[in-house]
Design a protein around this motif. Structure first.
Motif, short mmCIF file in Angstrom:
data_model
loop_
_atom_site.label_atom_id
_atom_site.label_comp_id
_atom_site.label_asym_id
_atom_site.label_seq_id
_atom_site.Cartn_x
_atom_site.Cartn_y
_atom_site.Cartn_z
N UNK A 11 28.79 44.82 47.77
CA UNK A 11 29.42 44.97 46.46
C UNK A 11 28.41 44.72 45.34
N UNK A 12 27.58 43.70 45.49
CA UNK A 12 26.58 43.41 44.46
C UNK A 12 25.55 44.53 44.35
N UNK A 13 25.18 45.10 45.50
CA UNK A 13 24.21 46.22 45.47
C UNK A 13 24.81 47.41 44.76
N UNK A 14 26.10 47.69 45.00
CA UNK A 14 26.76 48.81 44.32
C UNK A 14 26.85 48.58 42.82
N UNK A 15 27.09 47.34 42.42
CA UNK A 15 27.16 47.02 40.99
C UNK A 15 25.81 47.28 40.34
N UNK A 58 30.90 52.97 42.07
CA UNK A 58 32.28 52.51 42.05
C UNK A 58 32.58 51.70 43.32
N UNK A 59 33.33 50.63 43.16
CA UNK A 59 33.69 49.76 44.28
C UNK A 59 35.06 50.13 44.82
N UNK A 60 35.22 49.99 46.16
CA UNK A 60 36.56 50.17 46.71
C UNK A 60 37.34 48.86 46.56
N UNK A 61 38.62 48.86 46.96
CA UNK A 61 39.49 47.71 46.74
C UNK A 61 38.97 46.45 47.46
N UNK A 62 38.51 46.63 48.69
CA UNK A 62 38.02 45.48 49.44
C UNK A 62 36.76 44.91 48.81
N UNK A 67 35.98 45.04 45.68
CA UNK A 67 36.40 44.36 44.45
C UNK A 67 36.85 42.93 44.77
N UNK A 68 37.63 42.78 45.85
CA UNK A 68 38.08 41.45 46.25
C UNK A 68 36.90 40.56 46.64
N UNK A 69 35.95 41.14 47.38
CA UNK A 69 34.75 40.37 47.75
C UNK A 69 34.01 39.91 46.50
N UNK A 70 33.90 40.78 45.52
CA UNK A 70 33.18 40.45 44.30
C UNK A 70 33.90 39.35 43.52
N UNK A 71 35.23 39.39 43.51
CA UNK A 71 36.00 38.35 42.83
C UNK A 71 35.79 36.99 43.49
#
Length: 425
Positions: A183-187, A192-196, A198-202
């Motif tokens: 998730x951090x690499x995608x940011x 764009x992040x998928x739902x899972x 996004x939860x990991x990032x939160x």
């Protein structure tokens, strides 16, 4: 005979070794609670993410995790289980036997009320009093269960808890942390992040985000009681109510059943041999310290990562340390050394409920009302611990020179027995 005509157990009937052990645990549990009293929850889990954390701070973290973490709460739960049997036995042995059930449940309900006060008035979201009273409602049905059955049931729960912690640790290592990294690499790439993800990032942000998560909490809690209240309510919902059916209830039941078995085996009253207690101390500390060193090493080597927060060995380490402390303190009481230390600790233990609540009051005053929340370095928190220890070791014996019970204990007994009992000696 009505409840109004029964009276509480006299102080002279108390078991000194249990009071000494309870006194040690009441003081010792503050060494872990102080972190949550004084720092945001995220900082308590990862002390590197805010403020100065180096040198003596690291040593303090390592020492507290190896020596105190988990063990004090474990013994506290064991002693509560033992106290359940002791309370019922003393009632059943005299004219109060016809009202055992009623008095017992009044006692547990009264304890739950103290717990609610500790949480919602004194702002201690990590309170354990309410949980003990709640679990105590069910523990009554185990009063006649054999020692062998208690040990068997607790052994089963211990295996299940260890397996669950192992599964959670594996999930964090093999799924959560890799998911956070993706998730951090995608940011960084602007994808764009998928739902899972996004939860990991939160989850990641909650754990390390100083600006959005930590600073607002520190600012609010430094502004006073009512400003801190919303954050406390959020933590009460998270730690108390969300964890109650999934973890904390079963964790406490496990240790309370072991405590009931140890009481039946005459471990807590100093009746076992010197060799037995010496073996408990040596094996308990030998195994417990080894496991705790392994866990702390994993935490440091993984830079306090989310995955390092839970180790499959956690229950084994704290249980072994608990046996080490029990063996040592029972040995001291049996041999009869350190009379002044024993006397002071016993006084703290006789006023365990009062002293537990006083710790909440003093930390509320210092960290919230005086605005020191988030202001002290990790090692500096233990100066506060030492001051509170000194106060409680001083005023507990002085109070008991004039009164039979501590203030909270007196109110608890008055509620339990349904009548006013003289508290003066």
């Amino acid at each position: 005979m009505s409840v109004e005509h029964v009276v509480p157990t006299a102080p002279a009937q108390r078991i000194e070794s249990i009071d000494v052990l309870r006194g040690w645990v009441v003081l010792g549990i503050l060494t872990i609670n102080i972190i949550l009293f004084a720092l945001p929850f995220s900082v308590a889990r990862n002390p590197t993410i805010f403020g100065t954390y180096e040198g003596v701070d690291v040593f303090t973290f390592v020492f507290s995790q190896i020596v105190f973490e988990g063990a004090q709460r474990t013994i506290f739960s064991m002693l509560f289980g033992a106290g359940v049997l002791l309370f019922i036995e003393r009632l059943a042995a005299d004219e109060r036997h016809t009202k055992v059930g009623r008095l017992y449940y009044r006692r547990m309900i009264g304890l739950m009320v103290f717990g609610l006060v500790d949480m919602y008035l004194l702002l201690w979201f990590g309170d354990i009093i309410f949980l003990y009273g709640f679990v105590g409602l069910f523990l009554y049905f185990l009063r006649n269960v054999s020692t062998k059955t208690l040990l068997t049931l607790s052994g089963i729960l211990l295996v299940i808890s260890t397996l669950l912690f192992g599964g959670l640790q594996a999930f964090k290592v093999h799924m959560l942390e890799p998911g956070i990294d993706r998730a951090l690499e995608k940011v960084e790439r602007g994808e764009e992040l998928d739902m899972l993800e996004i939860e990991y990032l939160e989850i990641h942000n909650e754990f390390v985000d100083v600006e959005d998560q930590i600073l607002p909490e520190i600012e609010a809690k430094q502004q006073g009681y009512f400003s801190a209240y919303p954050y406390v309510l959020e933590m009460i919902n998270l730690i108390q109510w969300l964890n109650l059916p999934t973890y904390s209830f079963w964790d406490v039941v496990l240790m309370m059943m072991i405590g009931m078995a140890l009481y039946r085996l005459r471990v807590f009253d100093g009746s076992r041999t010197v060799r037995t207690y010496l073996t408990m101390a040596l094996l308990g500390f030998g195994i417990g310290i080894s496991i705790n060193v392994y866990e702390v090493h994993a935490t440091l080597s993984q830079n306090y990562s989310i995955a390092s927060q839970i180790q499959w060995t956690y229950h084994l380490g704290r249980l072994a340390m608990a046996f080490g402390y029990i063996g040592t303190i029972m040995l001291v009481c049996k041999v009869g050394v350190l009379p002044r230390v024993r006397s002071s600790l016993a006084a703290v233990g006789r006023m365990a409920l009062t002293n537990y609540l006083v710790q909440s009051i003093l930390c509320l005053i210092f960290f919230i009302l005086f605005g020191f929340f988030g202001q002290l370095r990790y090692h500096e928190l233990y100066f506060v611990v030492l001051v509170i220890w000194a106060l409680q070791l001083l005023y507990s014996p002085l109070w008991l020179k004039r009164y039979q019970y501590g203030p909270a204990e007196y109110l608890w007994r008055r509620w339990t027995y349904g009548r006013g009992v003289s508290n003066r000696l």
